[in-house]
Design a protein around this motif. Structure first.
Motif, PDB file in Angstrom:
ATOM      1  N   ALA A 210       0.826  -1.202   0.090  1.00 14.82           N
ATOM      2  CA  ALA A 210      -0.009   0.043   0.158  1.00 14.82           C
ATOM      3  C   ALA A 210       0.806   1.302   0.083  1.00 14.82           C
ATOM      4  N   GLU A 211       1.885   1.344   0.735  1.00 14.44           N
ATOM      5  CA  GLU A 211       2.851   2.255   0.677  1.00 14.44           C
ATOM      6  C   GLU A 211       3.461   2.503  -0.583  1.00 14.44           C
ATOM      7  N   LEU A 212       3.842   1.586  -1.185  1.00  9.06           N
ATOM      8  CA  LEU A 212       4.471   1.606  -2.485  1.00  9.06           C
ATOM      9  C   LEU A 212       3.521   2.241  -3.593  1.00  9.06           C
ATOM     10  N   VAL A 213       2.369   1.562  -3.612  1.00  5.42           N
ATOM     11  CA  VAL A 213       1.356   2.061  -4.468  1.00  5.42           C
ATOM     12  C   VAL A 213       0.974   3.782  -4.074  1.00  5.42           C
TER      13      VAL A 213
ATOM     14  N   GLN B  74       1.508   6.589  -6.781  1.00  8.03           N
ATOM     15  CA  GLN B  74       0.579   7.733  -7.059  1.00  8.03           C
ATOM     16  C   GLN B  74       0.976   9.051  -7.047  1.00  8.03           C
ATOM     17  N   LEU B  75       2.010   9.261  -6.230  1.00  8.81           N
ATOM     18  CA  LEU B  75       2.410  11.106  -5.990  1.00  8.81           C
ATOM     19  C   LEU B  75       3.186  11.137  -6.872  1.00  8.81           C
ATOM     20  N   HIS B  76       3.793  10.238  -7.865  1.00  7.81           N
ATOM     21  CA  HIS B  76       4.688  10.520  -8.967  1.00  7.81           C
ATOM     22  C   HIS B  76       4.085  10.938 -10.167  1.00  7.81           C
ATOM     23  N   ASN B  77       2.732  10.626 -10.068  1.00 10.53           N
ATOM     24  CA  ASN B  77       1.647  11.169 -11.262  1.00 10.53           C
ATOM     25  C   ASN B  77       1.629  12.624 -11.229  1.00 10.53           C
TER      26      ASN B  77
ATOM     27  N   THR C  59      -7.661   9.936  -5.065  1.00 11.69           N
ATOM     28  CA  THR C  59      -7.214   8.447  -5.211  1.00 11.69           C
ATOM     29  C   THR C  59      -5.884   8.458  -4.058  1.00 11.69           C
ATOM     30  N   VAL C  60      -5.171   9.524  -3.913  1.00 11.11           N
ATOM     31  CA  VAL C  60      -4.058   9.418  -2.531  1.00 11.11           C
ATOM     32  C   VAL C  60      -4.853   9.629  -1.284  1.00 11.11           C
TER      33      VAL C  60
END
Length: 126
Positions: free
Chosen positions: A65-68, A72-75, A82-83
């Protein structure tokens, strides 16, 4: 890998990433000093084993979940809804881990006789 504070909760984590409840030592060493029956030893072993298995799975889910979330923060742009959802998922996993640890501790206590609980409390507070 231990953090002083995890997920904004007031409990620190131990070296395994599990929550350490304040003023609550692990009862494991003290349990060896009270006279447990074989039935109690077996039941406590099963509770601890179940907790360990559950925590391993929850920690894996948490890492994913932390990796996801990092992904998401790199988008560009960041999709805040979503974040926010992912942050809630992460916090839910952390809360579940803490509750599982507390439930296991209470299950162990429920197996003990009143005299054993008293002795355990004395050993843990000495």
């Amino acid at each position: 890998m231990a953090r002083a504070r995890a997920g904004g909760l007031p409990w620190p984590t131990n070296s395994a990433g599990a929550y350490a409840i304040p003023d609550a030592q692990s009862p494991a060493p003290a349990l060896k000093q009270i006279d447990l029956t074989e039935t109690q030893k077996t039941a406590i072993h099963e509770i601890r084993l179940s907790l360990k298995k559950n925590m391993i799975m929850k920690r894996a889910d948490l890492k994913i979940a932390e990796l996801v979330l990092r992904e998401q923060l790199h988008n560009e742009p960041v999709a805040m809804k979503t974040v926010e959802s992912q942050v809630k998922t992460i916090e839910g996993l952390k809360a579940a881990m803490l509750l599982n640890a507390i439930k296991a501790r209470e299950e162990v206590r429920s197996i003990l006789t009143p005299g054993q609980r008293k002795k355990l409390a004395e050993l843990m507070h000495s």
